[in-house]
Design a protein around this motif. Structure first.
Motif, PDB file in Angstrom:
ATOM      1  N   ILE A  84     -17.290  70.216 165.264  1.00 36.30           N
ATOM      2  CA  ILE A  84     -16.235  69.249 164.935  1.00 36.30           C
ATOM      3  C   ILE A  84     -15.510  69.654 163.659  1.00 36.30           C
ATOM      4  O   ILE A  84     -14.274  69.627 163.595  1.00 36.30           O
ATOM      5  CB  ILE A  84     -16.837  67.836 164.800  1.00 36.30           C
ATOM      6  CG1 ILE A  84     -17.482  67.403 166.114  1.00 36.30           C
ATOM      7  CG2 ILE A  84     -15.772  66.836 164.381  1.00 36.30           C
ATOM      8  CD1 ILE A  84     -18.251  66.099 166.017  1.00 36.30           C
ATOM      9  N   ILE A  85     -16.277  70.045 162.646  1.00 40.26           N
ATOM     10  CA  ILE A  85     -15.680  70.389 161.348  1.00 40.26           C
ATOM     11  C   ILE A  85     -14.783  71.616 161.465  1.00 40.26           C
ATOM     12  O   ILE A  85     -13.663  71.640 160.929  1.00 40.26           O
ATOM     13  CB  ILE A  85     -16.785  70.624 160.303  1.00 40.26           C
ATOM     14  CG1 ILE A  85     -17.504  69.311 160.003  1.00 40.26           C
ATOM     15  CG2 ILE A  85     -16.209  71.221 159.024  1.00 40.26           C
ATOM     16  CD1 ILE A  85     -18.730  69.477 159.138  1.00 40.26           C
ATOM     17  N   GLN A  86     -15.236  72.642 162.192  1.00 38.82           N
ATOM     18  CA  GLN A  86     -14.435  73.854 162.323  1.00 38.82           C
ATOM     19  C   GLN A  86     -13.160  73.618 163.128  1.00 38.82           C
ATOM     20  O   GLN A  86     -12.129  74.244 162.863  1.00 38.82           O
ATOM     21  CB  GLN A  86     -15.266  74.966 162.957  1.00 38.82           C
ATOM     22  CG  GLN A  86     -16.348  75.519 162.041  1.00 38.82           C
ATOM     23  CD  GLN A  86     -15.787  76.025 160.724  1.00 38.82           C
ATOM     24  OE1 GLN A  86     -14.774  76.719 160.683  1.00 38.82           O
ATOM     25  NE2 GLN A  86     -16.447  75.664 159.640  1.00 38.82           N
ATOM     26  N   SER A  87     -13.207  72.731 164.089  1.00 39.93           N
ATOM     27  CA  SER A  87     -11.994  72.373 164.826  1.00 39.93           C
ATOM     28  C   SER A  87     -10.984  71.720 163.892  1.00 39.93           C
ATOM     29  O   SER A  87      -9.786  72.032 163.921  1.00 39.93           O
ATOM     30  CB  SER A  87     -12.333  71.415 165.974  1.00 39.93           C
ATOM     31  OG  SER A  87     -13.324  71.943 166.801  1.00 39.93           O
ATOM     32  N   TYR A  88     -11.481  70.827 163.042  1.00 43.04           N
ATOM     33  CA  TYR A  88     -10.604  70.151 162.096  1.00 43.04           C
ATOM     34  C   TYR A  88     -10.059  71.130 161.057  1.00 43.04           C
ATOM     35  O   TYR A  88      -8.874  71.080 160.706  1.00 43.04           O
ATOM     36  CB  TYR A  88     -11.373  69.016 161.419  1.00 43.04           C
ATOM     37  CG  TYR A  88     -10.585  68.296 160.358  1.00 43.04           C
ATOM     38  CD1 TYR A  88      -9.598  67.377 160.705  1.00 43.04           C
ATOM     39  CD2 TYR A  88     -10.810  68.546 159.008  1.00 43.04           C
ATOM     40  CE1 TYR A  88      -8.862  66.715 159.737  1.00 43.04           C
ATOM     41  CE2 TYR A  88     -10.083  67.896 158.033  1.00 43.04           C
ATOM     42  CZ  TYR A  88      -9.116  66.976 158.404  1.00 43.04           C
ATOM     43  OH  TYR A  88      -8.383  66.334 157.434  1.00 43.04           O
ATOM     44  N   VAL A  89     -10.907  72.027 160.559  1.00 42.78           N
ATOM     45  CA  VAL A  89     -10.474  72.995 159.553  1.00 42.78           C
ATOM     46  C   VAL A  89      -9.384  73.910 160.106  1.00 42.78           C
ATOM     47  O   VAL A  89      -8.378  74.179 159.437  1.00 42.78           O
ATOM     48  CB  VAL A  89     -11.680  73.822 159.057  1.00 42.78           C
ATOM     49  CG1 VAL A  89     -11.220  75.028 158.236  1.00 42.78           C
ATOM     50  CG2 VAL A  89     -12.610  72.957 158.229  1.00 42.78           C
ATOM     51  N   PHE A  90      -9.571  74.383 161.326  1.00 42.93           N
ATOM     52  CA  PHE A  90      -8.579  75.265 161.944  1.00 42.93           C
ATOM     53  C   PHE A  90      -7.244  74.533 162.077  1.00 42.93           C
ATOM     54  O   PHE A  90      -6.179  75.089 161.762  1.00 42.93           O
ATOM     55  CB  PHE A  90      -9.067  75.715 163.319  1.00 42.93           C
ATOM     56  CG  PHE A  90      -8.291  76.868 163.906  1.00 42.93           C
ATOM     57  CD1 PHE A  90      -8.786  78.159 163.838  1.00 42.93           C
ATOM     58  CD2 PHE A  90      -7.070  76.652 164.526  1.00 42.93           C
ATOM     59  CE1 PHE A  90      -8.065  79.223 164.380  1.00 42.93           C
ATOM     60  CE2 PHE A  90      -6.345  77.702 165.072  1.00 42.93           C
ATOM     61  CZ  PHE A  90      -6.840  78.987 164.993  1.00 42.93           C
ATOM     62  N   ALA A  91      -7.290  73.288 162.554  1.00 44.99           N
ATOM     63  CA  ALA A  91      -6.055  72.527 162.764  1.00 44.99           C
ATOM     64  C   ALA A  91      -5.386  72.165 161.446  1.00 44.99           C
ATOM     65  O   ALA A  91      -4.156  72.263 161.309  1.00 44.99           O
ATOM     66  CB  ALA A  91      -6.353  71.268 163.579  1.00 44.99           C
ATOM     67  N   ILE A  92      -6.168  71.755 160.440  1.00 42.39           N
ATOM     68  CA  ILE A  92      -5.573  71.326 159.170  1.00 42.39           C
ATOM     69  C   ILE A  92      -4.992  72.512 158.408  1.00 42.39           C
ATOM     70  O   ILE A  92      -3.935  72.396 157.765  1.00 42.39           O
ATOM     71  CB  ILE A  92      -6.610  70.561 158.324  1.00 42.39           C
ATOM     72  CG1 ILE A  92      -5.911  69.722 157.256  1.00 42.39           C
ATOM     73  CG2 ILE A  92      -7.600  71.500 157.672  1.00 42.39           C
ATOM     74  CD1 ILE A  92      -5.158  68.545 157.776  1.00 42.39           C
ATOM     75  N   LEU A  93      -5.644  73.669 158.463  1.00 41.62           N
ATOM     76  CA  LEU A  93      -5.089  74.847 157.798  1.00 41.62           C
ATOM     77  C   LEU A  93      -3.801  75.309 158.484  1.00 41.62           C
ATOM     78  O   LEU A  93      -2.854  75.719 157.812  1.00 41.62           O
ATOM     79  CB  LEU A  93      -6.118  75.970 157.775  1.00 41.62           C
ATOM     80  CG  LEU A  93      -7.290  75.806 156.802  1.00 41.62           C
ATOM     81  CD1 LEU A  93      -8.259  76.977 156.923  1.00 41.62           C
ATOM     82  CD2 LEU A  93      -6.784  75.695 155.364  1.00 41.62           C
ATOM     83  N   SER A  94      -3.780  75.248 159.803  1.00 38.92           N
ATOM     84  CA  SER A  94      -2.549  75.590 160.520  1.00 38.92           C
ATOM     85  C   SER A  94      -1.418  74.637 160.140  1.00 38.92           C
ATOM     86  O   SER A  94      -0.262  75.048 159.985  1.00 38.92           O
ATOM     87  CB  SER A  94      -2.790  75.536 162.029  1.00 38.92           C
ATOM     88  OG  SER A  94      -3.800  76.436 162.427  1.00 38.92           O
ATOM     89  N   THR A  95      -1.751  73.360 159.956  1.00 39.24           N
ATOM     90  CA  THR A  95      -0.746  72.379 159.543  1.00 39.24           C
ATOM     91  C   THR A  95      -0.242  72.675 158.138  1.00 39.24           C
ATOM     92  O   THR A  95       0.962  72.569 157.861  1.00 39.24           O
ATOM     93  CB  THR A  95      -1.341  70.963 159.596  1.00 39.24           C
ATOM     94  OG1 THR A  95      -1.930  70.737 160.864  1.00 39.24           O
ATOM     95  CG2 THR A  95      -0.267  69.926 159.368  1.00 39.24           C
ATOM     96  N   LEU A  96      -1.146  73.036 157.243  1.00 38.33           N
ATOM     97  CA  LEU A  96      -0.731  73.374 155.869  1.00 38.33           C
ATOM     98  C   LEU A  96       0.161  74.604 155.851  1.00 38.33           C
ATOM     99  O   LEU A  96       1.133  74.655 155.086  1.00 38.33           O
ATOM    100  CB  LEU A  96      -1.978  73.609 155.014  1.00 38.33           C
ATOM    101  CG  LEU A  96      -2.804  72.353 154.675  1.00 38.33           C
ATOM    102  CD1 LEU A  96      -4.098  72.748 153.981  1.00 38.33           C
ATOM    103  CD2 LEU A  96      -2.007  71.407 153.798  1.00 38.33           C
ATOM    104  N   TYR A  97      -0.148  75.604 156.667  1.00 34.42           N
ATOM    105  CA  TYR A  97       0.693  76.789 156.746  1.00 34.42           C
ATOM    106  C   TYR A  97       2.084  76.437 157.274  1.00 34.42           C
ATOM    107  O   TYR A  97       3.090  76.987 156.821  1.00 34.42           O
ATOM    108  CB  TYR A  97       0.053  77.844 157.630  1.00 34.42           C
ATOM    109  CG  TYR A  97      -1.265  78.386 157.105  1.00 34.42           C
ATOM    110  CD1 TYR A  97      -1.593  78.260 155.760  1.00 34.42           C
ATOM    111  CD2 TYR A  97      -2.187  79.006 157.937  1.00 34.42           C
ATOM    112  CE1 TYR A  97      -2.799  78.737 155.271  1.00 34.42           C
ATOM    113  CE2 TYR A  97      -3.400  79.497 157.460  1.00 34.42           C
ATOM    114  CZ  TYR A  97      -3.704  79.342 156.122  1.00 34.42           C
ATOM    115  OH  TYR A  97      -4.882  79.826 155.634  1.00 34.42           O
ATOM    116  N   ALA A  98       2.117  75.523 158.254  1.00 37.57           N
ATOM    117  CA  ALA A  98       3.412  75.107 158.800  1.00 37.57           C
ATOM    118  C   ALA A  98       4.228  74.320 157.778  1.00 37.57           C
ATOM    119  O   ALA A  98       5.459  74.417 157.738  1.00 37.57           O
ATOM    120  CB  ALA A  98       3.202  74.271 160.056  1.00 37.57           C
ATOM    121  N   SER A  99       3.545  73.529 156.931  1.00 37.96           N
ATOM    122  CA  SER A  99       4.265  72.717 155.951  1.00 37.96           C
ATOM    123  C   SER A  99       4.927  73.578 154.872  1.00 37.96           C
ATOM    124  O   SER A  99       5.886  73.148 154.238  1.00 37.96           O
ATOM    125  CB  SER A  99       3.322  71.710 155.298  1.00 37.96           C
ATOM    126  OG  SER A  99       2.327  72.375 154.539  1.00 37.96           O
TER     127      SER A  99
END
Length: 224
Positions: free
Chosen positions: A206-221
């Motif tokens: 669960i944590i790694q799924s969230y980390v992957f998604a949140i880092l991708s979001t930060l890169y997009a921002s």
């Protein structure tokens, strides 16, 4: 026949020359009952609540000009979470432990962010290469460091997810292989430790799924 410890992660299982390992990625869809989508349930309510919380958080990171892109990252989180949890099933190939999958997810996202940023916000992208307040002497080095940091982003995303998923599975395999050689008095301790490790792996999934998604979001921002 397993030739080495890492061969359990090789996509080589097949029937009539048809590879079956990667098909595990889609097995869960087959077992979902149709009424799970047609009627309300506690599981559906819990998932929709999680879905809306993630979407709200991603929209906050992306800002007011997200144009609905937050749904992409929620879907990315769902897809990775599904594969991570499915990999905890016994005798099931963990597709998210392979760089061929994780890099396939990370690289197109990174390329699209970079192209969008340099085409539409060129000056903003140049500003990111030199942090504010950097002395003139250090500017060439900062540009080099920031450029290298941007280039390795998809690799770090892919390796982080694959390494975290494969580490726990290797530990479970090592502990499981010692079972036949242990005395009966230690079997109970081994089973208990395996259960605790499996619970830890579920949390890591669960944590790694969230980390992957949140880092991708930060890169997009950063390219907005």
């Amino acid at each position: 026949m397993m030739t080495n410890l890492f061969s359990i992660f090789e996509p080589s299982s097949s029937i009539f020359s048809l590879s079956l390992n990667w098909s595990s990625t889609f097995l869960g869809i087959i077992f979902l009952p149709w009424f799970f989508w047609a009627s309300s349930s506690r599981w559906l309510f819990l998932w929709m609540k999680t879905y809306h919380l993630l979407n709200k958080e991603f929209k906050t990171i992306l800002g007011p000009s997200n144009m609905g892109i937050s749904f992409i990252f929620v879907s990315l989180f769902s897809y990775i979470l599904f594969n991570n949890l499915l990999g905890l099933t016994p005798y099931t190939f963990t597709s998210s432990s392979h760089l061929s999958m994780t890099l396939t997810l990370a690289l197109p996202l990174w390329v699209s962010f970079i192209l969008f940023g340099w085409i539409n916000h060129t000056q903003h992208m140049f500003e990111h290469l030199v942090p504010q307040g950097t002395p003139g002497v250090l500017m060439p080095f900062m540009v080099l460091i920031e450029t290298t940091s941007n280039i390795i982003r998809p690799g770090t995303l892919a390796i982080r997810l694959a390494a975290n998923m494969i580490a726990g599975h290797l530990l479970l395999t090592l502990l499981g292989n010692t079972g036949p050689f242990l005395p009966n008095s230690l079997i109970t301790i081994l089973i208990f430790s395996q259960i605790l490790l499996l619970l830890l792996e579920a949390a890591v999934a669960i944590i790694q799924s969230y980390v992957f998604a949140i880092l991708s979001t930060l890169y997009a921002s950063e390219v907005n």
